[in-house]
Design a protein around this motif. Structure first.
Motif, PDB file in Angstrom:
ATOM      1  N   LYS A 300       0.827  -1.208   0.000  1.00 24.35           N
ATOM      2  CA  LYS A 300       0.000   0.000   0.000  1.00 24.35           C
ATOM      3  C   LYS A 300       0.865   1.263   0.000  1.00 24.35           C
ATOM      4  N   VAL A 301       1.803   1.314   0.928  1.00 24.57           N
ATOM      5  CA  VAL A 301       2.641   2.507   1.066  1.00 24.57           C
ATOM      6  C   VAL A 301       3.463   2.751  -0.206  1.00 24.57           C
ATOM      7  N   LEU A 302       4.096   1.693  -0.697  1.00 23.96           N
ATOM      8  CA  LEU A 302       4.961   1.878  -1.865  1.00 23.96           C
ATOM      9  C   LEU A 302       4.149   2.217  -3.113  1.00 23.96           C
ATOM     10  N   ASN A 303       2.970   1.604  -3.243  1.00 22.32           N
ATOM     11  CA  ASN A 303       2.123   1.929  -4.387  1.00 22.32           C
ATOM     12  C   ASN A 303       1.693   3.390  -4.362  1.00 22.32           C
ATOM     13  N   GLU A 304       1.503   3.915  -3.151  1.00 18.77           N
ATOM     14  CA  GLU A 304       1.144   5.321  -3.033  1.00 18.77           C
ATOM     15  C   GLU A 304       2.237   6.226  -3.608  1.00 18.77           C
ATOM     16  N   TYR A 305       3.490   5.877  -3.313  1.00 18.97           N
ATOM     17  CA  TYR A 305       4.604   6.651  -3.875  1.00 18.97           C
ATOM     18  C   TYR A 305       4.631   6.528  -5.397  1.00 18.97           C
ATOM     19  N   VAL A 306       4.404   5.325  -5.881  1.00 27.70           N
ATOM     20  CA  VAL A 306       4.421   5.101  -7.327  1.00 27.70           C
ATOM     21  C   VAL A 306       3.365   5.985  -7.998  1.00 27.70           C
ATOM     22  N   ARG A 307       2.189   6.013  -7.368  1.00 28.58           N
ATOM     23  CA  ARG A 307       1.096   6.797  -7.925  1.00 28.58           C
ATOM     24  C   ARG A 307       1.382   8.297  -7.823  1.00 28.58           C
ATOM     25  N   LYS A 308       1.802   8.710  -6.652  1.00 27.81           N
ATOM     26  CA  LYS A 308       2.080  10.126  -6.413  1.00 27.81           C
ATOM     27  C   LYS A 308       3.142  10.660  -7.378  1.00 27.81           C
ATOM     28  N   LEU A 309       4.171   9.844  -7.569  1.00 28.89           N
ATOM     29  CA  LEU A 309       5.275  10.276  -8.422  1.00 28.89           C
ATOM     30  C   LEU A 309       5.006   9.953  -9.892  1.00 28.89           C
ATOM     31  N   LEU A 311       4.903   7.134 -11.651  1.00 22.73           N
ATOM     32  CA  LEU A 311       6.058   6.399 -12.157  1.00 22.73           C
ATOM     33  C   LEU A 311       5.715   5.220 -13.060  1.00 22.73           C
ATOM     34  N   TYR A 312       4.546   4.645 -12.866  1.00 22.14           N
ATOM     35  CA  TYR A 312       4.271   3.417 -13.602  1.00 22.14           C
ATOM     36  C   TYR A 312       2.870   3.456 -14.163  1.00 22.14           C
ATOM     37  N   LYS A 313       2.792   3.143 -15.454  1.00 15.49           N
ATOM     38  CA  LYS A 313       1.475   3.148 -16.082  1.00 15.49           C
ATOM     39  C   LYS A 313       1.153   1.751 -16.592  1.00 15.49           C
ATOM     40  N   GLY A 314       1.202   0.813 -15.680  1.00 14.78           N
ATOM     41  CA  GLY A 314       0.891  -0.566 -16.052  1.00 14.78           C
ATOM     42  C   GLY A 314      -0.563  -0.694 -16.451  1.00 14.78           C
ATOM     43  N   LYS A 315      -0.838  -1.663 -17.299  1.00 14.75           N
ATOM     44  CA  LYS A 315      -2.214  -1.829 -17.780  1.00 14.75           C
ATOM     45  C   LYS A 315      -3.142  -2.225 -16.649  1.00 14.75           C
ATOM     46  N   ASN A 316      -2.665  -3.138 -15.796  1.00 14.92           N
ATOM     47  CA  ASN A 316      -3.540  -3.647 -14.753  1.00 14.92           C
ATOM     48  C   ASN A 316      -3.366  -2.887 -13.446  1.00 14.92           C
ATOM     49  N   GLY A 317      -3.389  -1.574 -13.539  1.00 11.92           N
ATOM     50  CA  GLY A 317      -3.308  -0.767 -12.340  1.00 11.92           C
ATOM     51  C   GLY A 317      -1.928  -0.757 -11.731  1.00 11.92           C
ATOM     52  N   GLY A 318      -1.871  -0.895 -10.409  1.00 11.23           N
ATOM     53  CA  GLY A 318      -0.614  -0.738  -9.682  1.00 11.23           C
ATOM     54  C   GLY A 318       0.290  -1.942  -9.760  1.00 11.23           C
ATOM     55  N   LEU A 319       1.336  -1.870  -8.949  1.00  3.84           N
ATOM     56  CA  LEU A 319       2.275  -2.977  -8.860  1.00  3.84           C
ATOM     57  C   LEU A 319       1.752  -3.972  -7.839  1.00  3.84           C
ATOM     58  N   THR A 320       2.172  -5.200  -7.963  1.00  2.00           N
ATOM     59  CA  THR A 320       1.723  -6.214  -7.008  1.00  2.00           C
ATOM     60  C   THR A 320       2.671  -6.248  -5.817  1.00  2.00           C
ATOM     61  N   GLY A 321       2.217  -6.915  -4.768  1.00  3.51           N
ATOM     62  CA  GLY A 321       3.058  -7.080  -3.594  1.00  3.51           C
ATOM     63  C   GLY A 321       4.373  -7.747  -3.941  1.00  3.51           C
ATOM     64  N   GLU A 322       4.281  -8.741  -4.818  1.00  2.00           N
ATOM     65  CA  GLU A 322       5.494  -9.465  -5.207  1.00  2.00           C
ATOM     66  C   GLU A 322       6.504  -8.553  -5.890  1.00  2.00           C
ATOM     67  N   LYS A 385      13.413  -0.746  -8.598  1.00  2.00           N
ATOM     68  CA  LYS A 385      13.505  -2.209  -8.604  1.00  2.00           C
ATOM     69  C   LYS A 385      12.121  -2.827  -8.801  1.00  2.00           C
ATOM     70  N   ALA A 386      11.137  -2.296  -8.089  1.00  2.00           N
ATOM     71  CA  ALA A 386       9.786  -2.851  -8.156  1.00  2.00           C
ATOM     72  C   ALA A 386       9.160  -2.622  -9.532  1.00  2.00           C
ATOM     73  N   ILE A 387       9.373  -1.455 -10.075  1.00  2.00           N
ATOM     74  CA  ILE A 387       8.797  -1.152 -11.387  1.00  2.00           C
ATOM     75  C   ILE A 387       9.416  -2.062 -12.441  1.00  2.00           C
ATOM     76  N   GLU A 394       5.034  -8.567 -16.311  1.00  2.00           N
ATOM     77  CA  GLU A 394       4.008  -8.321 -17.322  1.00  2.00           C
ATOM     78  C   GLU A 394       4.426  -8.927 -18.672  1.00  2.00           C
ATOM     79  N   ALA A 395       5.687  -8.714 -19.008  1.00  2.00           N
ATOM     80  CA  ALA A 395       6.183  -9.220 -20.284  1.00  2.00           C
ATOM     81  C   ALA A 395       6.242 -10.744 -20.285  1.00  2.00           C
ATOM     82  N   ALA A 396       6.674 -11.310 -19.155  1.00  2.00           N
ATOM     83  CA  ALA A 396       6.772 -12.761 -19.063  1.00  2.00           C
ATOM     84  C   ALA A 396       5.390 -13.388 -19.178  1.00  2.00           C
ATOM     85  N   ARG A 397       4.427 -12.720 -18.574  1.00  2.00           N
ATOM     86  CA  ARG A 397       3.061 -13.223 -18.634  1.00  2.00           C
ATOM     87  C   ARG A 397       2.569 -13.256 -20.087  1.00  2.00           C
ATOM     88  N   LYS A 398       2.843 -12.184 -20.786  1.00  2.00           N
ATOM     89  CA  LYS A 398       2.433 -12.115 -22.193  1.00  2.00           C
ATOM     90  C   LYS A 398       3.091 -13.228 -22.991  1.00  2.00           C
TER      91      LYS A 398
END
Ligand code: TTJ
Length: 648
Positions: A300-309, A311-322, A385-387, A394-398
């Motif tokens: 939650k906390v790290l995703n907030e930074y990602v959103r605020k800054l 930084l990441y425009k992934g298709k499926n919303g935010g980054l996962t915990g993993e 690192k997380a991004i 995402e790429a591996a999944r595709k």
């Protein structure tokens, strides 16, 4: 009013012989685990005293006769007479089942081992036990024994009163017990197991010195463990053989609703996550509610930074915990009351209140830490690192999705670019991965279609600074390669489905070509490692020069060869420097590069997977220096050819 902890505070429930009747109920088993549990039970008491700030040194001594001593320099178990029991407090502690420090918020006591049963159980399962208490300048001692008499069992019975031995300079508690060989299969404790646990306890309880002396060993030597940094030292120890991506270990602690949490985190350049969690110093290997709360807060906390800054425009919303836990080493230590353990091995915390409390603590403290102006660099590397992890995922999944649809793909137009061969024996067949449509065209015309298949790779999408693997994987060219090879990738990879014995990379001898080779090799290393280790990957070597004189034509693959051939030709020769495969006509390409009789191809062989990983990392990494370094030290002549113009 300060409240002191007195003999009266010790709660009494019941007596001891029951413990010898069903030892498993109290210490788990009569095997090694149960045996060592006796020691942990005693050590826990000393740890509590130390954790409350009253003791600083705890010593464990393994004696030759298999008895064990635990000593602390704390306040000493109370020797005063218990109000209702009318016996000394220390005797209550060792003879009354479930006797223990009453819970109140003034005297924290998180003791409780796996079963939370206390010192009396240890006494009940020992042949004898002696306790010495040094308190207020006086030394006291009492001895207990377990014995059979007239067909009756007596468990942990006092065989002396609490004797006052005289004055002492010391302070603290010393307990020695001999595990009962009528109860336990083997009463020999394992020094390595104990050392490991004492070390762990020293990490978990900063500032406490843990000493282990094994008098049974040849040198009878002592080991001691002391970590002033506690969990921070623990994480540094865990990361000793890894490469941290930020210097300082992140540390914070907090309390909510009577639940305490301490957290230490450091990220490394590895791809695995290792979280070690504890509740009341007990490892929770199966995780549980506290870990869930920790992970939820982190995400939650790290995703907030990602959103605020932004930084990441992934298709499926935010980054996962993993994504946020890739490369993370963390230790989570929780202290709380009334713990409930669940799971297969009872090492999973079940208390729901722990999840909410830990989530609240970690959310607040982690954000506070990462908001700090001094910690902006740490924040940056973690988010990067997380991004990156998210993009790779995402790429591996595709890519996997594509391979999963393999059957439909084989007939699909994706492979339309592939000029397959007519021969049906994979052991004889070769696949050429050719840079550029024009060279691809020549290769298609020049090849022996019986056993040679051609897959032209469009240079452009690969050339355009597509260094990173995740971007590479999203690339259509790779999907074509995957379905052409037939093997699948990553965990779905199966070498038995490989349709070609040789996969030959054919790219120009210039920087772009070198780049394409590196990208392809990296891809194989990471997602089809066996393809390399089984020796299926080759680099095709087109000639660099054509030397002709009249109708005599020769080719040179390097400058050395060029010199020799020029000498041979004498006067009147002409030299053409090939700038690319595309400059050769189909016949020339066959003659110089594809015909097994004339060509020179280099097998890509990397001895061990670890080295391969390193190569991949270095080749794909941004550290130009280490790339250059790697290639200079590791590349042999042929490989040097391969990498010579990688732009390093
Ligand atoms: C109780 O209240 C008065 C001050 O000391 C408190 C106490 O019990 N402290 C204590 C117990 N210190 N060490 C112990 C202890 C140490 C060992 C090795 C074994 C046991 C059962 C208790």
């Amino acid at each position: 009013m300060t409240r002191t902890y007195e003999a009266n505070d010790i709660q009494v429930l019941e007596g001891l012989e029951a413990v010898r009747m069903r030892p498993g109920m109290y210490v788990g088993s009569t095997g090694p685990r149960g045996l060592h549990h006796l020691l942990w039970e005693i050590v826990d008491n000393a740890i509590d005293e130390a954790a409350n700030g009253y003791a600083s040194v705890i010593e464990v001594i393994l004696h030759k006769n298999n008895s064990v001593t635990v000593i602390d320099n704390g306040r000493g178990i109370p020797v005063g007479i218990h109000d209702t029991m009318k016996i000394p407090g220390v005797q209550v502690v060792f003879t009354q089942l479930h006797a223990g420090g009453k819970f109140n918020t003034k005297n924290y006591n998180y003791s409780g081992g796996l079963h939370g049963v206390g010192a009396s159980v240890v006494n009940a399962l020992s042949r004898w036990l002696e306790v010495e208490v040094a308190v207020d300048g006086r030394l006291y001692r009492q001895r207990y024994e377990s014995y059979e008499k007239d067909g009756k069992t007596y468990a942990g019975r006092p065989v002396t009163g609490l004797e006052e031995l005289g004055p002492t300079e010391k302070q603290g508690t010393k307990v020695t017990f001999l595990p009962d060989d009528r109860i336990f299969d083997d009463i020999h404790m394992n020094s390595d197991v104990i050392a490991k646990r004492l070390k762990e306890l020293a990490f978990l309880n900063k500032g406490i010195k843990m000493i282990l002396t094994d008098q049974r060993s040849e040198d009878g030597g002592s080991k001691s463990y002391y970590y002033s940094g506690g969990l921070v030292d623990f994480v540094e120890y865990l990361n000793e053989d890894k490469t941290p991506i930020h210097n300082e270990v992140i540390y914070f602690e907090g309390e909510k609703d009577g639940i305490l949490a301490q957290v230490a985190i450091q990220y490394t350049d590895s791809y695995t996550e290792s979280i070690f969690s504890y509740v009341n110093n007990i490892p929770t290997s199966e995780g549980g509610t506290h870990e869930t709360g920790f992970k939820a807060a982190l995400t939650k906390v790290l995703n907030e930074y990602v959103r605020k800054l932004n930084l990441y425009k992934g298709k499926n919303g935010g980054l996962t915990g993993e994504d946020f836990r890739e490369g993370m080493t963390a230790v989570l230590s929780v202290k709380m009351h009334n713990v409930q353990f669940e799971g297969q091995t009872k090492t999973k915390l079940g208390n729901t209140e722990a999840r909410t409390a830990i989530e609240a603590i970690v959310s607040e403290k982690l954000q506070y830490y990462l908001d700090d102006i001094d910690n902006q660099e740490v924040l940056k590397v973690i988010l990067e690192k997380a991004i990156n992890a998210a993009k790779v995922r995402e790429a591996a999944r595709k890519a996997k999705e594509i391979t999963r649809k393999k059957n439909s793909l084989e007939a699909a137009p994706l492979v339309g670019k592939l000029a397959s061969c007519t021969g049906r024996d994979p052991k004889l067949n070769e696949l050429f991965l050719v840079e550029g449509d024009s060279a691809g065209g020549s290769a298609k015309q020049g090849r022996d279609r019986q056993f040679q298949a051609i897959l032209p790779l469009r240079g452009k999408p690969l050339n355009a600074e597509k260094k990173r693997l995740d971007q590479v994987l999203a690339n259509e060219e790779f999907r074509t390669i995957i379905s052409a090879l037939g093997t699948g990738i990553d965990e779905d990879f199966n070498i038995n489905n490989l349709k070609y014995d040789k996969v030959i990379i054919l790219a120009d001898a210039d920087q772009d070509g070198a780049h394409i080779r590196a990208i392809l090799l990296t891809f194989f290393f990471r997602y089809m490692k066996e393809l390399i280790t089984d020796g299926h990957v080759y680099i095709g070597m087109p000639p660099l020069y054509k030397i002709s004189k009249g109708n005599m034509v020769e080719y040179a693959y390097n400058d050395e060869e060029l010199k020799t051939k020029i000498k041979k030709f004498g006067k009147g020769y002409s030299v053409q420097r090939y700038k690319g495969l595309g400059e050769m006509n189909p016949e020339q390409l066959w003659e110089t590069t594809m015909n097994p009789a004339n060509r020179s191809i280099v097998k890509v062989d990397i001895e061990d997977a670890a080295e391969a990983e390193k190569l991949v990392t270095i080749l794909m990494g941004d550290k130009i220096d280490s790339r250059r370094q790697y290639i200079t030290t590791h590349a042999n002549f042929n490989k040097k050819d391969i990498f010579q113009e990688m732009g390093v």
